[in-house]
Design an enzyme around this catalytic site. Structure first.
Site, short mmCIF file in Angstrom:
data_model
loop_
_atom_site.label_atom_id
_atom_site.label_comp_id
_atom_site.label_asym_id
_atom_site.label_seq_id
_atom_site.Cartn_x
_atom_site.Cartn_y
_atom_site.Cartn_z
N LYS A 68 12.18 -4.16 -2.22
CA LYS A 68 13.26 -5.03 -2.17
C LYS A 68 14.64 -4.41 -2.67
O LYS A 68 15.74 -4.90 -2.48
CB LYS A 68 13.37 -6.49 -2.34
CG LYS A 68 12.00 -7.21 -1.41
CD LYS A 68 12.45 -8.28 -1.09
CE LYS A 68 11.71 -9.24 0.07
NZ LYS A 68 10.33 -9.12 -0.28
N SER A 320 4.12 -1.99 -0.39
CA SER A 320 5.66 -2.67 -0.59
C SER A 320 5.70 -2.91 -2.02
O SER A 320 6.93 -3.20 -2.29
CB SER A 320 5.52 -3.56 0.65
OG SER A 320 4.69 -4.57 0.61
C1 LIG Z 1 9.14 -9.31 0.63
C2 LIG Z 1 8.22 -8.24 0.78
C3 LIG Z 1 7.43 -8.10 2.04
C4 LIG Z 1 7.77 -8.39 3.20
O1 LIG Z 1 9.37 -8.02 3.39
P1 LIG Z 1 10.12 -8.71 4.93
O2 LIG Z 1 11.57 -8.07 4.83
O3 LIG Z 1 10.34 -10.06 4.51
O4 LIG Z 1 9.35 -8.61 5.89
C5 LIG Z 1 6.39 -7.14 1.74
N1 LIG Z 1 5.90 -6.92 0.67
C6 LIG Z 1 6.31 -7.16 -0.50
C7 LIG Z 1 5.79 -6.79 -1.61
C8 LIG Z 1 7.60 -7.97 -0.51
O5 LIG Z 1 8.13 -8.37 -1.77
#
Ligand SMILES: *Cc1c(COP(=O)(O)O)cnc(C)c1O
Length: 338
Positions: A68, A320
């Site tokens: 993010k 992510s």
């Molecule tokens: C926010 C987040 C997501 C999802 O992202 P979006 O853009 O809301 O689809 C996935 N993994 C992690 C670790 C996140 O913080």
């Protein structure tokens, strides 16, 4: 709902999409050197499991432990001087809140994070440690959000949304540029899917450069708002449920303007994974890859392990984020059920 909520897509990044590929390139120019260019590493265990080369994009290595930062950093750096001077405000206490706090500090912009009195102290301290002012208001997330809106109206602070904003989407899309650069023969990308900023950005970048690459969104079975919205053909609300993939919870916004149309146009499929499958994904990341993944970060591994996605060529999975409670992580890695 079926596991395969949507299938088929427009393969070209067609004109009429609400965010342009050029915005992703502009984001890369802005944020390079201010966020990590994360490694793409081969997974021998997942290659053995699937019979195809599988690579992990380690967004867990970002300074705040999640991707993010890319979107938040791009959005902060895109502000004009006057808006920078007034500062930022958000009510997120999760990965987005941390990212906004970090990006603001990097850019020399003041930031306020509004939280309810019920937010645990460790989350309050994590945001303070990143240099943001914490403002405790009320006893619910709605109270905190109301304070954000008050500060936007009264003092002209900027609220950077977690996903439904062109600069945020473009920032997340820089992952797609790096994937194509590092793995030109890429055939498939598995992307954790919540509000859709990550999936929309990556799909926009990858499909523009490599129109035949398949992009599959992965969500949890419990409360997958984008999956339900894609099936319905319009943004819908879902009941929020407790899940190991807590960073994938929440709605996409009934007034969604950007991520819903982009995901509808660009995602080939959405796959849903169970809590047990997510637990197995977290365990696999730790034991086989040596990576700490939070639930939302492990859904791609979960989908592959469960056989819900069968790659027919080189694939990349987005790890992510890695912000998971250490005690919970230890229990799961030691084999506790979800
Ligand atoms: C926010 C987040 C997501 C999802 O992202 P979006 O853009 O809301 O689809 C996935 N993994 C992690 C670790 C996140 O913080």
């Amino acid at each position: 709902m079926s596991q395969h909520a949507t299938q088929g897509s427009l393969h070209a990044a067609a004109p009429g999409l609400p965010v342009a590929f050029a915005s992703v390139e502009a984001a890369a120019g802005r944020i390079t050197g201010r966020v990590a260019r994360t490694p793409l590493v081969a997974s021998s265990s997942l290659a053995a499991l699937t019979g195809q080369p599988i690579h992990l994009k380690l967004e867990t290595r970002q300074p705040v432990g999640a991707f993010k930062l890319r979107g938040a950093m791009n959005a902060v750096l895109a502000l004009d001087e006057a808006a920078r001077g007034r500062g930022l405000v958000t009510a997120s206490t999760g990965n987005h809140g941390r990212a906004v706090a970090y990006a603001a500090r990097e850019a020399g912009v003041p930031a306020i994070v509004c939280m309810s009195a019920l937010v645990p102290l460790n989350k309050v301290e994590a945001v303070r440690a990143l240099g943001a002012e914490v403002r405790i208001v009320g006893r619910s997330q709605d109270d905190a959000q109301a304070e954000v809106e008050r500060l936007v109206a009264a003092r002209g602070l900027t609220n950077i949304p977690p996903f439904d904003h062109p600069d945020v989407i473009a920032g997340q899309g820089t992952i797609g540029l790096e994937l194509v650069e590092d793995l030109p023969e890429l055939a498939l990308v598995l992307v954790p899917l919540s509000g859709g900023g990550l999936a929309a950005g990556i799909a926009l970048a990858v499909k523009t450069l490599r129109p035949n690459v398949r992009i599959i969104g992965v969500s949890m079975e419990k409360g997958a708002a984008m999956a339900a919205s894609l099936t319905a053909g319009r943004p819908v609300d879902v009941v929020e449920e407790e899940t190991l993939a807590d960073s994938l919870g929440g709605g996409i916004g009934l007034a969604n303007r950007f991520t819903f149309p982009l995901c509808r146009a660009l995602l080939d499929e959405v796959v849903l994974v169970s809590e047990d499958e997510i637990a197995a994904g977290i365990r696999h990341a730790a034991r086989e890859e040596g990576e700490t993944a939070e639930g939302g970060g492990a859904v791609g591994i979960a989908a592959l392990r469960a056989g819900k996605v069968r790659p027919h060529g080189p694939a990349a999975l987005i790890l992510s984020g890695g912000n998971i409670d250490t005690a919970l992580h230890r229990r799961l890695v030691n084999g506790a059920p979800a």
